[in-house]
Structures are given as C-alpha cells and as structure tokens.
Design a protein around this motif. Structure first.
Motif, PDB file in Angstrom:
ATOM      1  N   ALA A  74     -23.367 -15.243   8.059  1.00 54.56           N
ATOM      2  CA  ALA A  74     -22.108 -15.479   8.767  1.00 54.56           C
ATOM      3  C   ALA A  74     -20.931 -14.879   8.016  1.00 54.56           C
ATOM      4  CB  ALA A  74     -21.898 -16.976   8.964  1.00 54.56           C
ATOM      5  N   GLY A  75     -21.082 -14.703   6.702  1.00 58.59           N
ATOM      6  CA  GLY A  75     -19.997 -14.134   5.919  1.00 58.59           C
ATOM      7  C   GLY A  75     -20.431 -13.794   4.517  1.00 58.59           C
ATOM      8  N   LYS A  76     -19.582 -13.018   3.855  1.00 57.81           N
ATOM      9  CA  LYS A  76     -19.848 -12.602   2.481  1.00 57.81           C
ATOM     10  C   LYS A  76     -18.530 -12.490   1.738  1.00 57.81           C
ATOM     11  CE  LYS A  76     -23.951  -9.977   3.581  1.00 57.81           C
ATOM     12  NZ  LYS A  76     -24.764  -8.854   3.223  1.00 57.81           N
ATOM     13  N   SER A  77     -18.627 -12.540   0.418  1.00 56.36           N
ATOM     14  CA  SER A  77     -17.465 -12.364  -0.436  1.00 56.36           C
ATOM     15  C   SER A  77     -17.747 -11.210  -1.378  1.00 56.36           C
ATOM     16  CB  SER A  77     -17.209 -13.646  -1.235  1.00 56.36           C
ATOM     17  OG  SER A  77     -16.123 -13.477  -2.104  1.00 56.36           O
ATOM     18  N   ASN A  78     -16.791 -10.291  -1.512  1.00 57.21           N
ATOM     19  CA  ASN A  78     -16.957  -9.204  -2.466  1.00 57.21           C
ATOM     20  C   ASN A  78     -15.615  -8.891  -3.118  1.00 57.21           C
ATOM     21  OD1 ASN A  78     -15.520  -7.483  -0.698  1.00 57.21           O
ATOM     22  ND2 ASN A  78     -17.406  -6.861   0.322  1.00 57.21           N
TER      23      ASN A  78
ATOM     24  N   HIS B 248     -15.570 -21.444   2.614  1.00 54.10           N
ATOM     25  CA  HIS B 248     -16.683 -21.332   1.680  1.00 54.10           C
ATOM     26  C   HIS B 248     -16.545 -20.102   0.787  1.00 54.10           C
ATOM     27  CE1 HIS B 248     -20.852 -21.572   0.256  1.00 54.10           C
ATOM     28  NE2 HIS B 248     -20.884 -20.255   0.442  1.00 54.10           N
ATOM     29  N   GLU B 249     -16.240 -18.972   1.375  1.00 54.20           N
ATOM     30  CA  GLU B 249     -16.153 -17.728   0.611  1.00 54.20           C
ATOM     31  C   GLU B 249     -14.914 -17.688  -0.283  1.00 54.20           C
ATOM     32  OE1 GLU B 249     -18.646 -15.875   0.310  1.00 54.20           O
ATOM     33  OE2 GLU B 249     -19.818 -16.589   1.997  1.00 54.20           O
ATOM     34  N   THR B 250     -13.880 -18.435   0.048  1.00 53.34           N
ATOM     35  CA  THR B 250     -12.700 -18.527  -0.820  1.00 53.34           C
ATOM     36  C   THR B 250     -13.087 -19.125  -2.168  1.00 53.34           C
ATOM     37  OG1 THR B 250     -11.184 -18.668   1.047  1.00 53.34           O
ATOM     38  CG2 THR B 250     -10.390 -19.523  -1.051  1.00 53.34           C
ATOM     39  N   VAL B 251     -14.002 -20.085  -2.152  1.00 51.04           N
ATOM     40  CA  VAL B 251     -14.497 -20.662  -3.404  1.00 51.04           C
ATOM     41  C   VAL B 251     -15.125 -19.562  -4.259  1.00 51.04           C
ATOM     42  CG1 VAL B 251     -16.185 -22.245  -4.409  1.00 51.04           C
ATOM     43  CG2 VAL B 251     -14.849 -22.949  -2.421  1.00 51.04           C
ATOM     44  N   HIS B 252     -15.928 -18.691  -3.635  1.00 52.49           N
ATOM     45  CA  HIS B 252     -16.564 -17.601  -4.376  1.00 52.49           C
ATOM     46  C   HIS B 252     -15.538 -16.586  -4.887  1.00 52.49           C
ATOM     47  CE1 HIS B 252     -20.386 -19.236  -3.457  1.00 52.49           C
ATOM     48  NE2 HIS B 252     -20.386 -18.890  -2.182  1.00 52.49           N
ATOM     49  N   GLN B 253     -14.478 -16.358  -4.132  1.00 53.40           N
ATOM     50  CA  GLN B 253     -13.419 -15.458  -4.591  1.00 53.40           C
ATOM     51  C   GLN B 253     -12.800 -15.984  -5.883  1.00 53.40           C
ATOM     52  OE1 GLN B 253     -11.830 -12.466  -3.388  1.00 53.40           O
ATOM     53  NE2 GLN B 253     -13.790 -12.270  -2.335  1.00 53.40           N
ATOM     54  N   HIS B 254     -12.519 -17.283  -5.920  1.00 52.69           N
ATOM     55  CA  HIS B 254     -11.942 -17.885  -7.122  1.00 52.69           C
ATOM     56  C   HIS B 254     -12.946 -17.857  -8.280  1.00 52.69           C
ATOM     57  CE1 HIS B 254      -8.086 -19.109  -5.505  1.00 52.69           C
ATOM     58  NE2 HIS B 254      -8.729 -19.447  -4.395  1.00 52.69           N
ATOM     59  N   GLN B 255     -14.218 -18.069  -7.986  1.00 54.12           N
ATOM     60  CA  GLN B 255     -15.242 -17.997  -9.031  1.00 54.12           C
ATOM     61  C   GLN B 255     -15.321 -16.588  -9.619  1.00 54.12           C
ATOM     62  OE1 GLN B 255     -18.575 -19.370  -6.706  1.00 54.12           O
ATOM     63  NE2 GLN B 255     -18.505 -21.418  -7.614  1.00 54.12           N
TER      64      GLN B 255
ATOM     65  N   ARG C 278     -12.886 -14.365  -9.737  1.00 56.51           N
ATOM     66  CA  ARG C 278     -11.671 -14.119 -10.510  1.00 56.51           C
ATOM     67  C   ARG C 278     -11.699 -14.824 -11.858  1.00 56.51           C
ATOM     68  NH1 ARG C 278      -7.555 -14.816  -5.561  1.00 56.51           N
ATOM     69  NH2 ARG C 278      -8.006 -12.819  -4.612  1.00 56.51           N
ATOM     70  N   ASN C 279     -12.352 -15.982 -11.913  1.00 60.47           N
ATOM     71  CA  ASN C 279     -12.414 -16.749 -13.157  1.00 60.47           C
ATOM     72  C   ASN C 279     -13.610 -16.364 -14.028  1.00 60.47           C
ATOM     73  OD1 ASN C 279     -10.146 -18.226 -12.414  1.00 60.47           O
ATOM     74  ND2 ASN C 279     -11.376 -19.773 -11.363  1.00 60.47           N
ATOM     75  N   GLY C 280     -14.418 -15.430 -13.570  1.00 60.94           N
ATOM     76  CA  GLY C 280     -15.571 -14.981 -14.343  1.00 60.94           C
ATOM     77  C   GLY C 280     -16.760 -15.931 -14.272  1.00 60.94           C
ATOM     78  N   GLU C 281     -16.748 -16.846 -13.332  1.00 61.18           N
ATOM     79  CA  GLU C 281     -17.840 -17.808 -13.182  1.00 61.18           C
ATOM     80  C   GLU C 281     -18.980 -17.255 -12.336  1.00 61.18           C
ATOM     81  OE1 GLU C 281     -16.047 -21.275 -11.481  1.00 61.18           O
ATOM     82  OE2 GLU C 281     -14.549 -21.403 -13.068  1.00 61.18           O
ATOM     83  N   LEU C 282     -18.727 -16.206 -11.608  1.00 60.10           N
ATOM     84  CA  LEU C 282     -19.726 -15.673 -10.680  1.00 60.10           C
ATOM     85  C   LEU C 282     -19.805 -14.174 -10.833  1.00 60.10           C
ATOM     86  CD1 LEU C 282     -21.638 -16.446  -8.320  1.00 60.10           C
ATOM     87  CD2 LEU C 282     -19.737 -15.985  -6.800  1.00 60.10           C
TER      88      LEU C 282
END
Length: 67
Positions: free
Chosen positions: A29-33, A54-61, A63-67
């Motif tokens: 349904a969506g992706k983050s890149n 949901h993907e906004t969480v991954h964007q922040h991850q 940016r913070n180097g968590e993902l």
C-alpha cells in the motif's frame, strides 16, 4: 538578496515529507524512501491516511539513523 531567520534554527524533524502516488505493482500500500513517501494509486482515502501515518514513522527513523 538574502533574508534573516528570526525564529528557531532549522529543524529536520519539522520538514514537510513529500507524498507521491504511484502504481505499486508489488501489492504494498505504501513505501518510504529517501525522497519521501510513496502511496499506491489504488489506495482509498482511509488507507492513504493510514499509510502516510505509518511511513512517517519510518521517515523519522531514517533521519535519526535508526533504520
């Protein structure tokens, strides 16, 4: 020509995250890149809202180097 910022310094977490609509042929349904969030063009409004949240969480991850 220049301008002066009178408020707080630049904050990466306050950046607008671009949302793109594309035919995601893999069934997701969506992706983050690194360019933003991609939402499947066939997602209805309710699904699109959930995907962006949901993907906004991954964007922040990212940016913070968590993902």
């Amino acid at each position: 020509m220049s301008f002066k910022l009178n408020n707080k310094p630049y904050d990466r977490d306050d950046m607008n995250i671009p949302v793109y609509r594309k035919d995601l042929k893999d069934g997701s349904a969506g992706k983050s890149n690194h360019t933003g969030i991609v939402v499947d063009i066939n997602a209805d409004a309710k699904m699109e809202e959930a995907v962006i949240a949901h993907e906004t969480v991954h964007q922040h991850q990212q940016r913070n180097g968590e993902l």
